[in-house]
Enzyme design. Sequence first.
Site, mmCIF file in Angstrom:
data_model
loop_
_atom_site.group_PDB
_atom_site.id
_atom_site.type_symbol
_atom_site.label_atom_id
_atom_site.label_comp_id
_atom_site.label_asym_id
_atom_site.label_seq_id
_atom_site.Cartn_x
_atom_site.Cartn_y
_atom_site.Cartn_z
ATOM 1 N N ASN A 7 0.867 -1.184 0.000
ATOM 2 C CA ASN A 7 0.000 0.000 0.000
ATOM 3 C C ASN A 7 0.904 1.235 0.000
ATOM 4 O O ASN A 7 1.447 1.602 1.037
ATOM 5 C CB ASN A 7 -0.911 -0.034 1.243
ATOM 6 C CG ASN A 7 -1.818 1.186 1.320
ATOM 7 O OD1 ASN A 7 -1.850 2.011 0.403
ATOM 8 N ND2 ASN A 7 -2.560 1.301 2.407
ATOM 9 N N LYS A 9 0.056 4.171 -0.296
ATOM 10 C CA LYS A 9 -0.676 5.337 0.241
ATOM 11 C C LYS A 9 -0.488 6.543 -0.704
ATOM 12 O O LYS A 9 -0.457 6.344 -1.910
ATOM 13 C CB LYS A 9 -0.238 5.619 1.678
ATOM 14 C CG LYS A 9 -0.392 4.360 2.561
ATOM 15 C CD LYS A 9 -0.322 4.589 4.030
ATOM 16 C CE LYS A 9 -0.527 3.272 4.763
ATOM 17 N NZ LYS A 9 -0.490 3.370 6.206
ATOM 18 N N HIS A 98 -9.757 1.040 4.669
ATOM 19 C CA HIS A 98 -8.514 1.271 5.408
ATOM 20 C C HIS A 98 -8.808 2.242 6.548
ATOM 21 O O HIS A 98 -9.629 3.156 6.391
ATOM 22 C CB HIS A 98 -7.445 1.842 4.461
ATOM 23 C CG HIS A 98 -6.093 1.852 5.098
ATOM 24 N ND1 HIS A 98 -5.714 2.833 5.983
ATOM 25 C CD2 HIS A 98 -5.049 0.991 5.009
ATOM 26 C CE1 HIS A 98 -4.482 2.563 6.412
ATOM 27 N NE2 HIS A 98 -4.065 1.453 5.834
ATOM 28 N N GLU A 100 -7.314 4.722 7.618
ATOM 29 C CA GLU A 100 -7.134 6.138 7.265
ATOM 30 C C GLU A 100 -8.369 6.679 6.562
ATOM 31 O O GLU A 100 -8.755 7.825 6.742
ATOM 32 C CB GLU A 100 -5.863 6.297 6.412
ATOM 33 C CG GLU A 100 -4.604 6.154 7.265
ATOM 34 C CD GLU A 100 -3.415 5.534 6.563
ATOM 35 O OE1 GLU A 100 -3.367 5.527 5.323
ATOM 36 O OE2 GLU A 100 -2.510 5.035 7.278
ATOM 37 N N GLU A 170 -5.648 -5.014 10.585
ATOM 38 C CA GLU A 170 -4.703 -3.911 10.764
ATOM 39 C C GLU A 170 -5.054 -3.142 12.036
ATOM 40 O O GLU A 170 -5.858 -2.190 11.991
ATOM 41 C CB GLU A 170 -4.773 -2.945 9.580
ATOM 42 C CG GLU A 170 -4.231 -3.497 8.286
ATOM 43 C CD GLU A 170 -3.590 -2.402 7.419
ATOM 44 O OE1 GLU A 170 -2.464 -2.600 6.971
ATOM 45 O OE2 GLU A 170 -4.223 -1.357 7.201
ATOM 46 N N GLY A 176 2.078 2.437 11.059
ATOM 47 C CA GLY A 176 3.022 3.554 10.949
ATOM 48 C C GLY A 176 3.619 3.985 12.281
ATOM 49 O O GLY A 176 4.025 5.136 12.432
ATOM 50 N N SER A 216 3.156 -1.811 10.658
ATOM 51 C CA SER A 216 4.589 -1.731 10.958
ATOM 52 C C SER A 216 5.355 -3.022 10.630
ATOM 53 O O SER A 216 6.234 -3.450 11.373
ATOM 54 C CB SER A 216 4.807 -1.349 12.426
ATOM 55 O OG SER A 216 4.296 -0.049 12.666
HETATM 56 P P1 13P Z 1 2.737 0.604 7.827
HETATM 57 O O1 13P Z 1 3.302 -0.661 7.258
HETATM 58 O O2 13P Z 1 3.451 1.843 7.376
HETATM 59 O O3 13P Z 1 2.593 0.512 9.326
HETATM 60 O O4 13P Z 1 1.260 0.759 7.249
HETATM 61 C C1 13P Z 1 0.396 -0.305 7.311
HETATM 62 C C2 13P Z 1 -0.787 -0.011 6.496
HETATM 63 O O5 13P Z 1 -1.558 0.890 6.812
HETATM 64 C C3 13P Z 1 -0.981 -0.767 5.260
HETATM 65 O O6 13P Z 1 -2.244 -0.594 4.733
#
Ligand code: 13P
Length: 256
Positions: A7, A9, A98, A100, A170, A176, A216
């Site tokens: 991803n 992002k 997601h 976010e 997740e 993150g 992470s």
């Molecule tokens: P990170 O791997 O940066 O923690 O993000 C995970 C994520 O949100 C994948 O969709």
Amino acid sequence: MKLIVANWKMNPNSQKEAIQLFNSLKKSLKNLKKAKIVICPPFVFLPLLLKASAFALRKSGLAFGSQNCFWQEKGAFTGEISPKMLRDLGVEYVILGHSERRKIFAETDKIIAEKLKLSLETNLFPIVCVGETKEEKKRGKTFQVLEKEIKIALKKVPKSKIRKVIIAYEPIWAIGTKNSCSPDEVLTAILFIRKLISKLLDKKTAQNMRILYGGSVISQNAEEYLGEKNINGLLIGGASLDVKEFLKIVKIAQSF
Ligand code: 13P
């Protein structure tokens, strides 16, 4: 076969960087037999990257996904992208719900359920993200959150399409933060999800459902997750933008 989903992002910031990143991965992803890799760049880079990946390469275990889609086929929905547009490009997967998007764009479970329904009708493989906040974890609400999110999401899924659904656990506090969820905790959550699906649908569907972990993940901890047979793959954010890191994870995924 493990599934590794990148991803990206809202990264990178230019076509040049996107193609550079993809080209650095491309060679190593050419002869994938034992893992499936899905790259999910921002919408605007999808045509470029799909063009850059020869048909043969896509056949070898590499596919593309988007990070979102809308729940209607077409019409007056300014700024949105439909599943049909994505399929037309050659996109095969779509990340839905997601955290976010749930948080920043106020996507509700019901909205996610609508997106899931249309994605399946359009023959995309949806990757539905679920997981609890730090606060919910502290209050011992993890299972409740997972149950609510999954129940609503799956409500409109016809039985004939259920095998295409992928779930990504997740935990929001692990995204993150460099504070990954321990493999034991991930396993507990995933086993809970399987039990729930068995209750909602049936045992076979629960066993066959692909369930990923995200939060992470880096090359140093990837093996701990991938070593678990109940964890079918990983959803990777930050580490998917680092070529060396990502390729290390892909290599680990191929050893299972
Ligand atoms: P990170 O791997 O940066 O923690 O993000 C995970 C994520 O949100 C994948 O969709």
